[in-house]
Design a protein around this motif. Structure first.
Motif, PDB file in Angstrom:
ATOM      1  N   LEU A 151      15.703   4.348  17.517  1.00  0.00           N
ATOM      2  CA  LEU A 151      15.102   3.453  16.525  1.00  0.00           C
ATOM      3  C   LEU A 151      13.724   4.012  16.185  1.00  0.00           C
ATOM      4  N   GLU A 152      13.492   4.279  14.890  1.00  0.00           N
ATOM      5  CA  GLU A 152      12.161   4.762  14.485  1.00  0.00           C
ATOM      6  C   GLU A 152      11.442   3.663  13.697  1.00  0.00           C
ATOM      7  N   LEU A 153      10.295   3.251  14.198  1.00  0.00           N
ATOM      8  CA  LEU A 153       9.524   2.163  13.581  1.00  0.00           C
ATOM      9  C   LEU A 153       8.447   2.759  12.692  1.00  0.00           C
ATOM     10  N   GLY A 213       0.831  -1.208   0.000  1.00  0.00           N
ATOM     11  CA  GLY A 213       0.000   0.000   0.000  1.00  0.00           C
ATOM     12  C   GLY A 213       0.865   1.258   0.000  1.00  0.00           C
ATOM     13  N   TYR A 214       1.846   1.314   0.923  1.00  0.00           N
ATOM     14  CA  TYR A 214       2.701   2.513   0.968  1.00  0.00           C
ATOM     15  C   TYR A 214       3.668   2.572  -0.218  1.00  0.00           C
ATOM     16  N   ASP A 215       4.007   1.413  -0.800  1.00  0.00           N
ATOM     17  CA  ASP A 215       4.783   1.453  -2.057  1.00  0.00           C
ATOM     18  C   ASP A 215       3.995   2.251  -3.093  1.00  0.00           C
ATOM     19  N   ASP A 252       9.492  -5.759   8.322  1.00  0.00           N
ATOM     20  CA  ASP A 252       8.294  -5.698   9.156  1.00  0.00           C
ATOM     21  C   ASP A 252       8.779  -5.627  10.605  1.00  0.00           C
ATOM     22  N   PHE A 253       8.525  -4.522  11.287  1.00  0.00           N
ATOM     23  CA  PHE A 253       9.129  -4.385  12.620  1.00  0.00           C
ATOM     24  C   PHE A 253       8.543  -5.374  13.636  1.00  0.00           C
ATOM     25  N   THR A 254       7.398  -6.008  13.325  1.00  0.00           N
ATOM     26  CA  THR A 254       6.850  -6.973  14.285  1.00  0.00           C
ATOM     27  C   THR A 254       7.626  -8.294  14.269  1.00  0.00           C
TER      28      THR A 254
HETATM   29  C1  LIG Z   1       0.962   6.505   8.325  1.00  0.00           C
HETATM   30  S1  LIG Z   1       2.571   6.109   7.746  1.00  0.00           S
HETATM   31  C2  LIG Z   1       3.546   7.136   8.830  1.00  0.00           C
HETATM   32  C3  LIG Z   1       4.901   7.444   8.274  1.00  0.00           C
HETATM   33  C4  LIG Z   1       5.708   8.414   9.147  1.00  0.00           C
HETATM   34  N1  LIG Z   1       6.015   7.828  10.431  1.00  0.00           N
HETATM   35  C5  LIG Z   1       4.907   9.672   9.331  1.00  0.00           C
HETATM   36  O1  LIG Z   1       4.419   9.913  10.444  1.00  0.00           O
HETATM   37  O2  LIG Z   1       4.753  10.416   8.383  1.00  0.00           O
HETATM   38  C6  LIG Z   1       2.845   4.510   8.435  1.00  0.00           C
HETATM   39  C7  LIG Z   1       4.188   3.907   8.060  1.00  0.00           C
HETATM   40  O3  LIG Z   1       4.427   2.769   8.880  1.00  0.00           O
HETATM   41  C8  LIG Z   1       4.898   1.715   8.080  1.00  0.00           C
HETATM   42  N2  LIG Z   1       4.527   0.462   8.748  1.00  0.00           N
HETATM   43  C9  LIG Z   1       3.303   0.061   9.142  1.00  0.00           C
HETATM   44  N3  LIG Z   1       3.350  -1.161   9.702  1.00  0.00           N
HETATM   45  C10 LIG Z   1       4.661  -1.542   9.661  1.00  0.00           C
HETATM   46  C11 LIG Z   1       5.368  -2.711  10.079  1.00  0.00           C
HETATM   47  N4  LIG Z   1       4.743  -3.751  10.652  1.00  0.00           N
HETATM   48  N5  LIG Z   1       6.706  -2.763   9.902  1.00  0.00           N
HETATM   49  C12 LIG Z   1       7.364  -1.711   9.324  1.00  0.00           C
HETATM   50  N6  LIG Z   1       6.742  -0.587   8.893  1.00  0.00           N
HETATM   51  C13 LIG Z   1       5.411  -0.497   9.059  1.00  0.00           C
HETATM   52  C14 LIG Z   1       4.209   1.921   6.743  1.00  0.00           C
HETATM   53  O4  LIG Z   1       4.858   1.263   5.678  1.00  0.00           O
HETATM   54  C15 LIG Z   1       4.228   3.435   6.622  1.00  0.00           C
HETATM   55  O5  LIG Z   1       5.387   3.909   5.976  1.00  0.00           O
END
Ligand SMILES: C[S@@+](CC[C@H](N)C(=O)[O-])C[C@H]1O[C@@H](n2cnc3c(N)ncnc32)[C@H](O)[C@@H]1O
Length: 207
Positions: free
Chosen positions: A50-52, A12-14, A96-98
């Protein structure tokens, strides 16, 4: 094997990455800067952060990278590619950070802005425990969590399929405490996204 729900989010984000960055600029009343300041005022210069769910490495990722050693993680390959261009001095991981494995006690802070509402909620206990383990003693966890009772929902977001899930604030609090965190600041904040009001549960917690 990637969780199919994380795959939906990554793909989706791609697809919507650039549109998302533009959409985000139209949000009114986003409290993210105030929360970022609450975190950064407690950290020493050069701390490991670390930023997830770092997205394309804009906004708070850039602010964090000015003073701290940032590692950004995102499940969208396209957003990670853009982040590496936007912020060459930071380290970015496509994952996937989970299901990420990281050394224990290796960060002074973990931060996540608007990503946890994409995580299947039954995974929250495990990921909170892992984050607790990745933090140094007394390290900080800043997060905006979903605030709705939403077992799971998949539908259109900005033109692509997207997955959302979350617990109400009372359950988020229980899970953070069960993982060993002390909540320092806790607030449920509503603000205006371009099409609707949105509510998130912000927490600054400490290991
Ligand atoms: C709403 S966007 C927010 C992006 C940024 N943090 C911001 O506030 O603008 C959510 C982001 O989290 C990433 N994301 C969601 N679930 C994730 C996961 N399980 N592992 C890694 N990234 C994840 C998505 O790919 C997306 O880039």
């Amino acid at each position: 094997m990637t969780d199919p729900r994380a795959q939906v989010v990554g793909e989706g984000y791609d697809a919507i990455g650039e549109r998302f960055d533009e959409w985000r600029r139209q949000i009114v009343g986003d409290p993210r800067e105030r929360w970022l300041e609450e975190l950064t005022s407690r950290l020493f210069e050069g701390a490991r952060v670390l930023e997830l769910g770092c997205g394309s490495g804009l906004a708070e990722t850039q602010l964090l990278a000015k003073r701290f050693r940032v590692t950004g993680v995102d499940v969208s390959a396209t957003q990670i590619r853009r982040a590496r261009v936007n912020l060459p001095e930071a380290r970015f991981v496509h994952a996937d950070f989970t299901s990420l494995e990281l050394p224990s006690a290796s960060f002074e802070a973990v931060a996540s802005f608007y990503s946890f509402n994409h995580v299947p909620r039954e995974l929250l206990p495990t990921i909170f425990e892992r984050i607790h383990g990745w933090l140094r003693p007394a390290g900080f966890f800043l997060v905006s969590l979903g605030a709705e009772d939403l077992p799971e929902w998949t539908g259109d977001f900005l033109g692509a399929p997207m997955f959302f899930s979350g617990y109400p604030p009372e359950r988020n609090r229980e899970l953070l405490e069960e993982a060993g965190f002390e909540r320092l600041l806790d607030e449920v904040v509503t603000f205006q996204e371009p099409e609707r009001e949105a509510t998130f549960h912000w927490v600054l917690a400490q290991r």
